[in-house]
Structures are given as structure tokens and as C-alpha cells.
Scaffold this motif. Structure first.
Motif, PDB file in Angstrom:
ATOM      1  N   ILE A  89       0.824  -1.220   0.000  1.00  0.00           N
ATOM      2  CA  ILE A  89       0.000   0.000   0.000  1.00  0.00           C
ATOM      3  C   ILE A  89       0.865   1.280   0.000  1.00  0.00           C
ATOM      4  O   ILE A  89       0.434   2.339  -0.452  1.00  0.00           O
ATOM      5  N   THR A  90       2.126   1.124   0.467  1.00  0.00           N
ATOM      6  CA  THR A  90       3.051   2.258   0.567  1.00  0.00           C
ATOM      7  C   THR A  90       3.062   3.087  -0.721  1.00  0.00           C
ATOM      8  O   THR A  90       2.979   4.317  -0.697  1.00  0.00           O
ATOM      9  N   TYR A  91       3.170   2.384  -1.839  1.00  0.00           N
ATOM     10  CA  TYR A  91       3.456   3.073  -3.096  1.00  0.00           C
ATOM     11  C   TYR A  91       2.244   3.853  -3.609  1.00  0.00           C
ATOM     12  O   TYR A  91       2.379   4.997  -4.050  1.00  0.00           O
ATOM     13  N   GLU A  92       1.055   3.255  -3.465  1.00  0.00           N
ATOM     14  CA  GLU A  92      -0.152   3.991  -3.878  1.00  0.00           C
ATOM     15  C   GLU A  92      -0.352   5.214  -2.986  1.00  0.00           C
ATOM     16  O   GLU A  92      -0.740   6.284  -3.454  1.00  0.00           O
ATOM     17  N   LYS A  93      -0.091   5.034  -1.693  1.00  0.00           N
ATOM     18  CA  LYS A  93      -0.271   6.154  -0.754  1.00  0.00           C
ATOM     19  C   LYS A  93       0.638   7.326  -1.123  1.00  0.00           C
ATOM     20  O   LYS A  93       0.239   8.486  -1.064  1.00  0.00           O
ATOM     21  N   ILE A  94       1.860   6.985  -1.522  1.00  0.00           N
ATOM     22  CA  ILE A  94       2.815   8.056  -1.870  1.00  0.00           C
ATOM     23  C   ILE A  94       2.339   8.794  -3.120  1.00  0.00           C
ATOM     24  O   ILE A  94       2.302  10.023  -3.161  1.00  0.00           O
ATOM     25  N   ILE A  95       1.969   8.048  -4.135  1.00  0.00           N
ATOM     26  CA  ILE A  95       1.534   8.665  -5.389  1.00  0.00           C
ATOM     27  C   ILE A  95       0.356   9.606  -5.106  1.00  0.00           C
ATOM     28  O   ILE A  95       0.332  10.759  -5.574  1.00  0.00           O
ATOM     29  N   SER A  96      -0.580   9.134  -4.314  1.00  0.00           N
ATOM     30  CA  SER A  96      -1.761   9.951  -4.056  1.00  0.00           C
ATOM     31  C   SER A  96      -1.412  11.177  -3.209  1.00  0.00           C
ATOM     32  O   SER A  96      -1.904  12.277  -3.453  1.00  0.00           O
ATOM     33  N   ALA A  97      -0.531  11.018  -2.225  1.00  0.00           N
ATOM     34  CA  ALA A  97      -0.183  12.159  -1.362  1.00  0.00           C
ATOM     35  C   ALA A  97       0.645  13.208  -2.107  1.00  0.00           C
ATOM     36  O   ALA A  97       0.486  14.402  -1.897  1.00  0.00           O
ATOM     37  N   PHE A  98       1.523  12.772  -3.013  1.00  0.00           N
ATOM     38  CA  PHE A  98       2.350  13.720  -3.767  1.00  0.00           C
ATOM     39  C   PHE A  98       1.486  14.561  -4.717  1.00  0.00           C
ATOM     40  O   PHE A  98       1.695  15.764  -4.869  1.00  0.00           O
ATOM     41  N   GLY A  99       0.566  13.908  -5.388  1.00  0.00           N
ATOM     42  CA  GLY A  99      -0.202  14.616  -6.414  1.00  0.00           C
ATOM     43  C   GLY A  99       0.705  15.067  -7.543  1.00  0.00           C
ATOM     44  O   GLY A  99       1.777  14.497  -7.773  1.00  0.00           O
ATOM     45  N   VAL A 100       0.282  16.145  -8.219  1.00  0.00           N
ATOM     46  CA  VAL A 100       1.076  16.649  -9.350  1.00  0.00           C
ATOM     47  C   VAL A 100       2.038  17.714  -8.817  1.00  0.00           C
ATOM     48  O   VAL A 100       1.687  18.492  -7.934  1.00  0.00           O
ATOM     49  N   CYS A 101       3.215  17.739  -9.377  1.00  0.00           N
ATOM     50  CA  CYS A 101       4.257  18.646  -8.863  1.00  0.00           C
ATOM     51  C   CYS A 101       3.838  20.113  -8.992  1.00  0.00           C
ATOM     52  O   CYS A 101       3.374  20.556 -10.048  1.00  0.00           O
ATOM     53  N   ASP A 102       3.989  20.854  -7.895  1.00  0.00           N
ATOM     54  CA  ASP A 102       3.626  22.272  -7.935  1.00  0.00           C
ATOM     55  C   ASP A 102       4.795  23.151  -7.493  1.00  0.00           C
ATOM     56  O   ASP A 102       4.609  24.235  -6.938  1.00  0.00           O
ATOM     57  N   ILE A 103       6.001  22.682  -7.725  1.00  0.00           N
ATOM     58  CA  ILE A 103       7.178  23.482  -7.343  1.00  0.00           C
ATOM     59  C   ILE A 103       7.407  24.597  -8.355  1.00  0.00           C
ATOM     60  O   ILE A 103       7.357  24.357  -9.560  1.00  0.00           O
ATOM     61  N   LYS A 104       7.673  25.796  -7.816  1.00  0.00           N
ATOM     62  CA  LYS A 104       7.918  26.902  -8.749  1.00  0.00           C
ATOM     63  C   LYS A 104       9.394  27.297  -8.773  1.00  0.00           C
ATOM     64  O   LYS A 104       9.903  27.760  -9.765  1.00  0.00           O
ATOM     65  N   ASN A 105      10.064  27.105  -7.634  1.00  0.00           N
ATOM     66  CA  ASN A 105      11.449  27.601  -7.551  1.00  0.00           C
ATOM     67  C   ASN A 105      12.475  26.490  -7.704  1.00  0.00           C
ATOM     68  O   ASN A 105      12.304  25.422  -7.138  1.00  0.00           O
ATOM     69  N   ALA A 106      13.529  26.817  -8.418  1.00  0.00           N
ATOM     70  CA  ALA A 106      14.684  25.911  -8.427  1.00  0.00           C
ATOM     71  C   ALA A 106      15.531  26.284  -7.206  1.00  0.00           C
ATOM     72  O   ALA A 106      15.441  27.419  -6.730  1.00  0.00           O
ATOM     73  N   PRO A 107      16.326  25.376  -6.690  1.00  0.00           N
ATOM     74  CA  PRO A 107      17.182  25.749  -5.560  1.00  0.00           C
ATOM     75  C   PRO A 107      18.198  26.798  -5.990  1.00  0.00           C
ATOM     76  O   PRO A 107      18.623  26.795  -7.148  1.00  0.00           O
ATOM     77  N   PRO A 108      18.570  27.685  -5.085  1.00  0.00           N
ATOM     78  CA  PRO A 108      19.554  28.702  -5.469  1.00  0.00           C
ATOM     79  C   PRO A 108      20.906  28.055  -5.751  1.00  0.00           C
ATOM     80  O   PRO A 108      21.236  27.038  -5.147  1.00  0.00           O
ATOM     81  N   ALA A 109      21.668  28.648  -6.689  1.00  0.00           N
ATOM     82  CA  ALA A 109      23.022  28.138  -6.926  1.00  0.00           C
ATOM     83  C   ALA A 109      23.878  28.626  -5.774  1.00  0.00           C
ATOM     84  O   ALA A 109      23.982  29.826  -5.538  1.00  0.00           O
ATOM     85  N   MET A 110      24.441  27.699  -5.028  1.00  0.00           N
ATOM     86  CA  MET A 110      25.245  28.099  -3.869  1.00  0.00           C
ATOM     87  C   MET A 110      26.658  27.600  -4.039  1.00  0.00           C
ATOM     88  O   MET A 110      26.874  26.472  -4.487  1.00  0.00           O
ATOM     89  N   PHE A 111      27.601  28.425  -3.626  1.00  0.00           N
ATOM     90  CA  PHE A 111      28.989  28.023  -3.682  1.00  0.00           C
ATOM     91  C   PHE A 111      29.569  28.181  -2.287  1.00  0.00           C
ATOM     92  O   PHE A 111      29.408  29.225  -1.652  1.00  0.00           O
ATOM     93  N   LEU A 112      30.197  27.135  -1.797  1.00  0.00           N
ATOM     94  CA  LEU A 112      30.772  27.209  -0.449  1.00  0.00           C
ATOM     95  C   LEU A 112      32.233  27.646  -0.558  1.00  0.00           C
ATOM     96  O   LEU A 112      33.079  26.893  -1.041  1.00  0.00           O
ATOM     97  N   PRO A 113      32.531  28.893  -0.113  1.00  0.00           N
ATOM     98  CA  PRO A 113      33.939  29.293  -0.124  1.00  0.00           C
ATOM     99  C   PRO A 113      34.681  28.476   0.932  1.00  0.00           C
ATOM    100  O   PRO A 113      34.125  28.209   1.995  1.00  0.00           O
ATOM    101  N   ILE A 114      35.885  28.060   0.633  1.00  0.00           N
ATOM    102  CA  ILE A 114      36.599  27.191   1.581  1.00  0.00           C
ATOM    103  C   ILE A 114      36.855  27.963   2.880  1.00  0.00           C
ATOM    104  O   ILE A 114      37.513  29.007   2.870  1.00  0.00           O
ATOM    105  N   PRO A 115      36.305  27.478   4.000  1.00  0.00           N
ATOM    106  CA  PRO A 115      36.473  28.215   5.254  1.00  0.00           C
ATOM    107  C   PRO A 115      37.939  28.260   5.711  1.00  0.00           C
ATOM    108  O   PRO A 115      38.699  27.331   5.444  1.00  0.00           O
ATOM    109  N   GLU A 116      38.275  29.348   6.397  1.00  0.00           N
ATOM    110  CA  GLU A 116      39.653  29.519   6.878  1.00  0.00           C
ATOM    111  C   GLU A 116      39.867  28.647   8.115  1.00  0.00           C
ATOM    112  O   GLU A 116      39.094  28.727   9.079  1.00  0.00           O
ATOM    113  N   LYS A 117      40.912  27.817   8.073  1.00  0.00           N
ATOM    114  CA  LYS A 117      41.202  26.960   9.238  1.00  0.00           C
ATOM    115  C   LYS A 117      42.087  27.729  10.217  1.00  0.00           C
ATOM    116  O   LYS A 117      43.141  28.235   9.844  1.00  0.00           O
ATOM    117  N   CYS A 118      41.653  27.812  11.461  1.00  0.00           N
ATOM    118  CA  CYS A 118      42.420  28.551  12.468  1.00  0.00           C
ATOM    119  C   CYS A 118      43.020  27.639  13.529  1.00  0.00           C
ATOM    120  O   CYS A 118      43.988  27.998  14.191  1.00  0.00           O
TER     121      CYS A 118
END
Ligand SMILES: Cc1ncc(COP(=O)(O)O)c(C=O)c1O
Length: 433
Positions: A340-369
Motif C-alpha cells: 500500500i506504501t506506493y499507492e499512498k505516496i503517489i496519491s499524497a504527492f499529487g502533481v508537482c507544484d514546485i515553482k522555484n529551483a534551488p539557489p546556486a550556492m557556492f561554499l567558499p573554503i572556510p579559513e582553518k584557524c
């Protein structure tokens, strides 16, 4: 496959023996499992000096995974990670033992390095798509780093919390060609050995790895394996585990690991294969409904969920996920999930309604002290993130999941790294006074 620990405890529980030993519940029912919860009584063997039923069960696990040795932990991969690093350092000829580690380490690694006073150099993901749990290290990148400066061990996390897998075979070859041992945090991948073609790190050249059996196999929370394929570590492994474990390991967890041997030996490969096919089908159905399903290890479903509260939506449909961050929601499956897991997931997700893509993030190498060890054991204070800019991190202060830090102990927090920490909901941090 036999189950010597379970058999012993069952017989003991059914006997009329008066329990004048620990635990204090004396086998009486409070939670309901107490009659199976014993301690190291006569005949029960001892986890860190095993030569009886525990040794026999560990031998079964060793056979199942096909390693030189597999040892049980009742205290998770967290204990195995510390033991693994302890062994690597203990058996190294280097006077300045150094680990080259991919940046997305679980905090157990940071604590291990702090406790064992291990020097760490980091491998950062070179793409501009920083995501907290991910660190895509390539063999070429590792080769270049080891060419630049030697290291005694290489340590990577694969699969990561989002299900990303590294090319362990290629990474192991490179590590070994530079004389470094290959250590893998395979907390999320115990089951990988049982795929049609194994993707388990121990089958791909790792010297040692940890598996949280409890994450992907039917094992009680805390049950884990330390796998070893390099003979030089085998004899001291129990000592290393003991140094980071309780003198009262849980026999409930040991029974669970013991029973899991039988489970794995008895048709698990087929069950796993069926489950993976079902998860694959689910992934396809979700993709058809517009969801951006991420590439992941076969038992994970990682979905892009930027800007929507997918986990809450699923919770309202009586589905609880494993993990979410601002960009991804992660679900984990095993053959024990009912159909039943799989049907429940499909029904709970529904159709995708995401509008935003994740922001492009760059991690500057932190300074080691400071070294991790010096920072972890420093006088420190907990401050709000705004007041932490320019300060040096003492304790990594991140909760589990995912227990992965943007800035680790001994590194300075910059405006930019504070911004990334804020993005992941971190608002307080321990810094060196
Ligand atoms: C990648 C990774 N490594 C290690 C651990 C620690 O595992 P355990 O909870 O079995 O101690 C975790 C826990 O979530 C993890 O995600």
C-alpha cells in the motif's frame, strides 16, 4: 543460518532462573521486551571479548558479507567510525597521521578526529551546486590532492544522506596507489552487498567501512557493523570498538543483528530486488507527474522540494519522511514496506507544484584557524549566528539528520558561510571564547 544469540536468550527467558543480575527490570514486563534484555551473564559471551555465541554470530555476518572480518556494534556507525579511525591511526607508521576526507562527513567523524587528535584535510565538491549532504569527489580530484600532499587515509561518505554514491572502486585504487588506506562511511548502504552486482564499499576496494544495519536492514536502532578487509586491523578491532562503547552493550540489539543474519541468508536478495523494482516504478510515476526525482541509491527516494513543505503535506497523509532540507525530501524503503506504501505516496504527492529551483550556492573554503581537537576542547560559548561571524567554531552543533556541518570545528565563520548556515536553519553555534 543459525541464530546463537537469539537461541541463548530465548532459552534463558523461558527458564525459571531467578535474575539476581542487571538489568534492574529483572525480566519483568514494562515496555514488553524486558525478558529478552539480558547482560553478559554466564554463557552469553561478551561483545568485546567474544569467543562464544557472539563470536559465532559475527562469524556468520563475516561470511554473509564476504569480508576478512565483520564485527557488531550496538552503538551505531557512530561507534564504528571512531573505531575505524582509531585503528587506522593506531596501525599507521606516520608520526603525523592525516586523513583526507570528503567534506560531507557526519559529526561522528569530527568527534573521532577530536578525540583521537587526528589532522584532517578536506576534499570539497568542486561544482557550484553546493548542497549540505553532498560531496561529489572524483578519482582525478583525489589523485591531484594526494599528489600535492600525502595523506595516511582517505575517508568518504557513500551513499550520502541524499543517496548520492561515489565511485568507491576508482577512489580506492587512487588511495592505495598513494599508500593511503581507504575508509568509507557506508552508514546508509549495508544492503548494497546484496544487489545483483554488489555496490558495497568492501566489495569495491575499501579497507574498512561502517554500516548502520539499522538504517536499511530490519535491525533495531543502534545495530551496526564494522567491516574489515585489511588483515592488519582485524586483531585490534575489538579493542578499538571497546574504547568507544559502553561496557553494557544491548542484548536486544545483538539479538536483532543475530536474527538479521538469518534474514539476509534466507531469500533477502530476491526480496531486495523486488523492492528495488517497485521503488523504480514509483520514481518513474512521480517523474511522470512532474516531480524532479534525484539520482540516488536504490532504496532512497530523493525529490526536489524547494519552496514547498512536502514533508508536512505527506505528514497530513500519514506518511513520515526520513529527511528534508530546504531543497530535498528523502524517503527510505525496504522490502518490509507493505504494498500500500506506493499507492499512498503517489496519491499524497499529487502533481508537482514546485515553482522555484534551488539557489546556486557556492561554499567558499572556510579559513582553518585551529585543529579540530583544539577547537573541540577549547573554552567555548554558544552564540547566535549573527554574533558568530568572524569567530571560530568550537563544536559543530548540528543536529541529526543530517549531522553535516557547513563550517567545522576550528574554522572561522565568514559572512558567506553564515548565510549558507542560515539557509539550512542553523541559528546558534558554539564558538571558541
Ligand atoms: C552518513 C552517516 N554516517 C554516520 C551516521 C551515524 O550512524 P548511527 O546513527 O548508526 O550511529 C549517520 C546517521 O544518520 C549518517 O547519516
Amino acid at each position: 543460518m543459525n541464530t546463537p544469540i537469539c537461541d541463548f536468550v530465548k532459552n534463558y527467558a523461558q527458564s525459571d532462573t531467578l535474575r539476581l543480575h542487571m538489568p534492574g527490570h529483572k525480566g519483568m514486563s514494562f515496555l514488553g521486551c524486558e525478558n529478552l534484555d539480558i547482560t553478559e551473564i554466564s554463557g552469553a559471551d561478551a561483545l568485546y571479548g567474544a569467543d562464544g555465541i557472539i563470536a559465532e554470530s559475527e562469524k556468520n555476518a563475516t561470511e554473509l558479507f564476504g569480508n576478512k572480518a565483520t564485527f557488531f556494534s550496538a552503538e551505531g556507525s557512530s561507534q564504528c567510525i571512531k573505531a575505524m579511525l582509531c585503528l587506522a591511526k593506531m596501525k599507521s607508521d606516520s608520526s603525523d597521521f592525516t586523513v583526507l576526507a570528503s567534506r560531507n562527513v557526519h559529526k561522528a567523524f569530527i568527534y573521532a578526529c577530536g578525540l583521537l587528535n587526528i589532522r584532517v584535510r578536506w576534499l570539497f565538491d568542486e561544482s557550484d551546486k553546493f548542497s549540505l549532504c553532498r560531496c561529489n569527489i572524483t578519482a582525478q580530484q583525489l589523485d591531484k590532492e594526494l599528489e600535492k600532499e600525502k595523506a595516511d587515509a582517505v575517508y568518504v561518505t557513500s551513499p550520502d544522506y541524499l543517496g548520492g554514491e561515489l565511485d568507491i572502486k576508482a577512489l580506492s585504487d587512487v588511495a592505495h596507489s598513494h599508500g593511503a588506506v581507504m575508509l568509507v562511511d557506508n552508514a546508509h548502504g549495508a544492503y548494497l552487498h546484496f544487489l545483483g552486482e554488489s555496490r558495497h564499499p568492501m566489495d569495491l576496494g575499501a579497507d574498512m567501512c561502517c554500516d548502520s544495519a539499522h538504517k536499511t536492514l530490519p535491525v533495531l536502532t543502534g545495530g551496526a557493523y564494522l567491516h574489515i578487509n585489511n588483515e592488519r586491523y582485524v586483531d585490534s578491532a575489538k579493542k578499538a570498538l571497546e574504547m568507544f562503547g559502553s561496557t553494557s552493550p544491548s542484548y536486544l540489539i545483538l539479538q536483532s543483528l543475530d536474527l538479521c543474519n538469518e534474514y539476509l541468508a534466507d531469500g533477502y536478495k530476491d526480496k531486495l530486488n523486488n523492492c528495488i523494482n517497485r521503488v523504480e516504478k514509483l520514481k518513474k510515476q512521480l517523474s511522470d507527474n512532474g516531480w524532479k526525482v534525484q539520482q540516488s541509491d536504490p532504496l532512497k527516494l530523493t525529490v526536489l522540494s524547494s519552496g514547498i513543505n512536502l514533508s508536512e503535506r505527506l505528514r497530513q497523509n500519514a506518511i513520515e519522511c526520513e529527511y528534508e532540507d530546504p531543497d530535498y525530501t528523502v524517503m527510505m524503503f525496504t522490502p518490509e514496506n507493505p504494498d500500500i506504501t506506493y499507492e499512498k505516496i503517489i496519491s499524497a504527492f499529487g502533481v508537482c507544484d514546485i515553482k522555484n529551483a534551488p539557489p546556486a550556492m557556492f561554499l567558499p573554503i572556510p579559513e582553518k584557524c585551529m585543529e579540530i581537537s583544539d577547537a573541540l576542547f577549547s573554552q567555548n560559548e554558544r552564540v547566535s549566528l549573527e554574533n558568530a561571524v568572524g569567530r571560530v567554531v568550537a563544536d559543530t552543533s548540528v543536529g541529526c539528520p543530517p549531522a553535516v556541518s557547513v563550517v567545522v570545528s576550528g574554522e572561522k565563520i565568514s559572512e558567506k558561510t553564515a548565510e549558507i548556515m542560515r539557509y539550512y536553519g542553523i541559528d546558534k553555534i558554539s564558538v571558541v571564547r
